[in-house]
Each structure stands twice: as C-alpha cells, then as structure tokens.
Design a protein around this motif. Sequence first.
Motif, PDB file in Angstrom:
ATOM      1  N   ASN A  19       0.825  -1.204   0.000  1.00  0.00           N
ATOM      2  CA  ASN A  19       0.000   0.000   0.000  1.00  0.00           C
ATOM      3  C   ASN A  19       0.859   1.253   0.000  1.00  0.00           C
ATOM      4  O   ASN A  19       0.546   2.247  -0.658  1.00  0.00           O
ATOM      5  N   VAL A  20       1.950   1.235   0.781  1.00  0.00           N
ATOM      6  CA  VAL A  20       2.858   2.380   0.818  1.00  0.00           C
ATOM      7  C   VAL A  20       3.483   2.604  -0.555  1.00  0.00           C
ATOM      8  O   VAL A  20       3.555   3.735  -1.053  1.00  0.00           O
ATOM      9  N   LYS A  21       3.947   1.520  -1.191  1.00  0.00           N
ATOM     10  CA  LYS A  21       4.539   1.639  -2.526  1.00  0.00           C
ATOM     11  C   LYS A  21       3.529   2.205  -3.519  1.00  0.00           C
ATOM     12  O   LYS A  21       3.866   3.060  -4.345  1.00  0.00           O
ATOM     13  N   ASP A  22       2.280   1.708  -3.434  1.00  0.00           N
ATOM     14  CA  ASP A  22       1.252   2.172  -4.356  1.00  0.00           C
ATOM     15  C   ASP A  22       0.955   3.648  -4.155  1.00  0.00           C
ATOM     16  O   ASP A  22       0.763   4.401  -5.127  1.00  0.00           O
ATOM     17  N   SER A  23       0.879   4.075  -2.889  1.00  0.00           N
ATOM     18  CA  SER A  23       0.558   5.475  -2.611  1.00  0.00           C
ATOM     19  C   SER A  23       1.674   6.397  -3.078  1.00  0.00           C
ATOM     20  O   SER A  23       1.420   7.483  -3.608  1.00  0.00           O
ATOM     21  N   ILE A  24       2.934   5.991  -2.892  1.00  0.00           N
ATOM     22  CA  ILE A  24       4.059   6.805  -3.345  1.00  0.00           C
ATOM     23  C   ILE A  24       4.098   6.859  -4.874  1.00  0.00           C
ATOM     24  O   ILE A  24       4.323   7.916  -5.466  1.00  0.00           O
ATOM     25  N   ALA A  25       3.862   5.725  -5.516  1.00  0.00           N
ATOM     26  CA  ALA A  25       3.820   5.698  -6.977  1.00  0.00           C
ATOM     27  C   ALA A  25       2.699   6.580  -7.506  1.00  0.00           C
ATOM     28  O   ALA A  25       2.828   7.238  -8.552  1.00  0.00           O
ATOM     29  N   ASP A  26       1.589   6.614  -6.766  1.00  0.00           N
ATOM     30  CA  ASP A  26       0.447   7.418  -7.183  1.00  0.00           C
ATOM     31  C   ASP A  26       0.777   8.910  -7.160  1.00  0.00           C
ATOM     32  O   ASP A  26       0.241   9.688  -7.943  1.00  0.00           O
ATOM     33  N   LEU A  27       1.656   9.310  -6.240  1.00  0.00           N
ATOM     34  CA  LEU A  27       2.084  10.710  -6.192  1.00  0.00           C
ATOM     35  C   LEU A  27       2.869  11.082  -7.442  1.00  0.00           C
ATOM     36  O   LEU A  27       2.819  12.215  -7.915  1.00  0.00           O
ATOM     37  N   ARG A  28       3.595  10.111  -7.985  1.00  0.00           N
ATOM     38  CA  ARG A  28       4.408  10.367  -9.176  1.00  0.00           C
ATOM     39  C   ARG A  28       3.575  10.294 -10.452  1.00  0.00           C
ATOM     40  O   ARG A  28       3.863  10.969 -11.432  1.00  0.00           O
ATOM     41  N   HIS A  29       2.557   9.453 -10.440  1.00  0.00           N
ATOM     42  CA  HIS A  29       1.777   9.224 -11.656  1.00  0.00           C
ATOM     43  C   HIS A  29       0.295   9.413 -11.334  1.00  0.00           C
ATOM     44  O   HIS A  29      -0.465   8.447 -11.244  1.00  0.00           O
ATOM     45  N   LEU A  30      -0.104  10.653 -11.151  1.00  0.00           N
ATOM     46  CA  LEU A  30      -1.471  10.947 -10.717  1.00  0.00           C
ATOM     47  C   LEU A  30      -2.516  10.410 -11.679  1.00  0.00           C
ATOM     48  O   LEU A  30      -3.565   9.945 -11.275  1.00  0.00           O
ATOM     49  N   HIS A  31      -2.218  10.446 -12.992  1.00  0.00           N
ATOM     50  CA  HIS A  31      -3.207  10.021 -13.977  1.00  0.00           C
ATOM     51  C   HIS A  31      -2.793   8.719 -14.662  1.00  0.00           C
ATOM     52  O   HIS A  31      -3.284   8.391 -15.744  1.00  0.00           O
ATOM     53  N   GLY A  32      -1.873   7.994 -14.071  1.00  0.00           N
ATOM     54  CA  GLY A  32      -1.437   6.740 -14.664  1.00  0.00           C
ATOM     55  C   GLY A  32      -1.842   5.557 -13.814  1.00  0.00           C
ATOM     56  O   GLY A  32      -2.737   5.629 -12.992  1.00  0.00           O
ATOM     57  N   GLY A  33      -1.146   4.453 -14.030  1.00  0.00           N
ATOM     58  CA  GLY A  33      -1.404   3.264 -13.232  1.00  0.00           C
ATOM     59  C   GLY A  33      -2.413   2.333 -13.860  1.00  0.00           C
ATOM     60  O   GLY A  33      -2.766   2.439 -15.037  1.00  0.00           O
ATOM     61  N   LYS A  34      -2.880   1.408 -13.066  1.00  0.00           N
ATOM     62  CA  LYS A  34      -3.785   0.350 -13.534  1.00  0.00           C
ATOM     63  C   LYS A  34      -4.911   0.168 -12.529  1.00  0.00           C
ATOM     64  O   LYS A  34      -4.691   0.203 -11.321  1.00  0.00           O
ATOM     65  N   ILE A  35      -6.115  -0.030 -13.029  1.00  0.00           N
ATOM     66  CA  ILE A  35      -7.285  -0.290 -12.185  1.00  0.00           C
ATOM     67  C   ILE A  35      -7.918  -1.589 -12.643  1.00  0.00           C
ATOM     68  O   ILE A  35      -8.212  -1.763 -13.835  1.00  0.00           O
ATOM     69  N   ARG A  36      -8.138  -2.504 -11.711  1.00  0.00           N
ATOM     70  CA  ARG A  36      -8.826  -3.761 -12.011  1.00  0.00           C
ATOM     71  C   ARG A  36     -10.230  -3.699 -11.419  1.00  0.00           C
ATOM     72  O   ARG A  36     -10.395  -3.494 -10.214  1.00  0.00           O
ATOM     73  N   VAL A  37     -11.220  -3.868 -12.272  1.00  0.00           N
ATOM     74  CA  VAL A  37     -12.617  -3.749 -11.849  1.00  0.00           C
ATOM     75  C   VAL A  37     -13.345  -5.052 -12.131  1.00  0.00           C
ATOM     76  O   VAL A  37     -13.272  -5.578 -13.248  1.00  0.00           O
ATOM     77  N   GLY A  38     -14.033  -5.591 -11.136  1.00  0.00           N
ATOM     78  CA  GLY A  38     -14.836  -6.800 -11.322  1.00  0.00           C
ATOM     79  C   GLY A  38     -16.303  -6.448 -11.479  1.00  0.00           C
ATOM     80  O   GLY A  38     -16.822  -5.576 -10.780  1.00  0.00           O
ATOM     81  N   ILE A  39     -16.983  -7.109 -12.413  1.00  0.00           N
ATOM     82  CA  ILE A  39     -18.397  -6.820 -12.660  1.00  0.00           C
ATOM     83  C   ILE A  39     -19.072  -8.063 -13.220  1.00  0.00           C
ATOM     84  O   ILE A  39     -18.420  -8.944 -13.795  1.00  0.00           O
ATOM     85  N   MET A  40     -20.388  -8.136 -13.062  1.00  0.00           N
ATOM     86  CA  MET A  40     -21.151  -9.273 -13.577  1.00  0.00           C
ATOM     87  C   MET A  40     -21.039  -9.329 -15.106  1.00  0.00           C
ATOM     88  O   MET A  40     -20.989  -8.280 -15.771  1.00  0.00           O
ATOM     89  N   PRO A  41     -20.994 -10.545 -15.688  1.00  0.00           N
ATOM     90  CA  PRO A  41     -20.817 -10.675 -17.140  1.00  0.00           C
ATOM     91  C   PRO A  41     -21.839  -9.904 -17.967  1.00  0.00           C
ATOM     92  O   PRO A  41     -21.474  -9.240 -18.944  1.00  0.00           O
ATOM     93  N   SER A  42     -23.119  -9.962 -17.610  1.00  0.00           N
ATOM     94  CA  SER A  42     -24.143  -9.281 -18.408  1.00  0.00           C
ATOM     95  C   SER A  42     -23.964  -7.772 -18.370  1.00  0.00           C
ATOM     96  O   SER A  42     -24.149  -7.087 -19.388  1.00  0.00           O
ATOM     97  N   ASP A  43     -23.586  -7.240 -17.217  1.00  0.00           N
ATOM     98  CA  ASP A  43     -23.366  -5.800 -17.116  1.00  0.00           C
ATOM     99  C   ASP A  43     -22.120  -5.384 -17.878  1.00  0.00           C
ATOM    100  O   ASP A  43     -22.059  -4.285 -18.443  1.00  0.00           O
TER     101      ASP A  43
END
Length: 322
Positions: free
Chosen positions: A98-122
């Motif tokens: 979490n610390v690494k992610d938060s520090i990286a987020d300071l460097r790349h405010l609009h970058g990175g990767k987001i993983r989102v889970g959702i139902m297949p039909s949606d």
Amino acid sequence: MINPIISIIIISITYEKLVNRLEIRQLHYFMAVCEEMHFTKAAEKIGVSQPTLSQQIRALEDELHMPLFDRIGKKIALTEAGMLLLNNATTIMDTLQNVKDSIADLRHLHGGKIRVGIMPSDLDYRITQLVIDFHHEFPKVKLMVISSIDILQQVLDSEVDIGIGVNVQPNDRLVTIPLCREEYVLTVSKKHPLANRTSIDLKELKDLPVIMYPEGYLGRDLVEETVRQQGFQLHSILETSSATSILNLVKANIGATVQPNLLIRQINDPDLQMIRIQENPPSRSMAIIYRSDRYLSQAAKAFMDRCREYFQDQGGVRVHPE
C-alpha cells in the motif's frame, strides 16, 4: 481510512522486535515456502537456489529462536510460531505494498492500472459507454474490467481493486458505496403472445416458459426467491450462462426471460419488448465495493466517481447509505 504511512508505523511499533531485526527478503522467502509447502518448489518460484532458500529460513529461525517448520521426512508443516509469523508477515507485506502504491500514485497521478470486477451481463451490455468516457478522460490509466459471478470473493481475494456488486451484504472487511436499485422486467419477443402487454402480475409468471441463467447464478436465484414467496417456481425450459444467448433465444421467440429493467433498456433492441411486473417485482441493488484496508489510487477514486454519475444518469433509483 488510515494513511498507509501511519499504518506501517503502527505495525512497526507493534512488532518492533520482529520488524526491526528481520529482512523483508526473509519474510518474502518464508511466505513463498508457506504457499508451496515445499522448499524446492518455493525456490524455483522465486528464482533462488534451494540451499540459499533453506539458509535464509534457518537464519530467520535462529533470529526468532523458534522453529517455523516441522520437517517430517520430505514433508513440512507450519509450527505454531510459523503460523503466527505468517499472519503478521501477510499484514506487513500488504501494508508495504500500500505504501509503494501510494508513493507511486504521487508520481503518476493520472497513470497506473485499475482492475474492476463486474457481472458478465453488465460488462457486455451495461458499462461500455462508461469505459469509453473514462478512457477519454484518463487515457494513461490502464483499465482492466473482469467479468465474474462472484464479485465479492474477487474483491476479498484482491484479484480486483474495485467490484461492482449486486445485493452486497454488510462485511467488516469491505467499504460499500451504494449505486442504485433497479427492478426486473419480463422480456419477450415482439412475436410473443404477451408482447402487447405493458404490465403483468407476478403470479402470471407461473407456468410461463422462460429462459434463464442456471441455478446458482445470482440473477436466477434472485428472481426465484421472489416468485417462491408467491408459492411457485419458474418454468425454465432453457438455461445458459450467457446473457447474449438468453436474449437471442428470446428474440427467436423460444421463451421469455426476466432481466433487470435498465439492462434491457440499455440494449435497446427493437425486437425485445419489456413488460413491467406489478406489485413487488424482483429487484437488485448495485454497489461499488472494495477492501477497507486497500489503498485506492486517485485514478481509482475518479473511476468510482464517474461510476456513481453514470448509474445515476441511467435512471436507476438512487440508493443512499443509511
């Protein structure tokens, strides 16, 4: 949410004798052995030699003055001390990430990767425009949208950062942000005998040939629970796990189906007719969920904001947290 920097300080104080004297590398090696329960396999997995791995584990045991594994022939098992260390090591490693992610987020405010889970039909029919709009606004963010019928477990297992769940029950490990509530409707082909109806009583679904998901799927179980309260079960003549297959079979006038109102509206197929179910129709509540101990990047928070706006604009009944 506690700042991740503060969290690591708290853990360091709590386990001062442990953290101050152990190397993170040793904890990493130890956790690899715990996962494989085999020294050779663990060594291969993390890319070190078996003697090196064994030496590091012995050094860790010497440091703690306690054996961490019982060696029984070629098999090993965690000792009580090993189990205690594993629990604490997992917490420490999660916090460090979490610390690494938060520090990286300071460097790349609009970058990175987001993983989102959702139902297949949606995923197939509901959020395409949301994904398009988000990509245009944050083109440097890699958005991974993963379909699953068990969003809750995906989130708890950290397989995804955020889940868009349905009828999520309270859980101390989760943060839940309500999105909307939507009713189910009877959906038929334009050629179906009921196609000229605008509404139908729930009891009229009895003995009506329908095409549904298999039992055990949330969309099926939710509807079954509602009609069961009226003293009957759905008359399912065909079952498939694919929303696309269900709707194609309905359009071919093989049978009817019961699906979320906004899902069918979003598809906007002229060959499908929605019929409102009167009095206590089946309904589902949708919510964003994520682990309460997980650091969320600025991009992830932005996605959640856009998600709330998107579902509200689609016309669902907005659900407010109590």
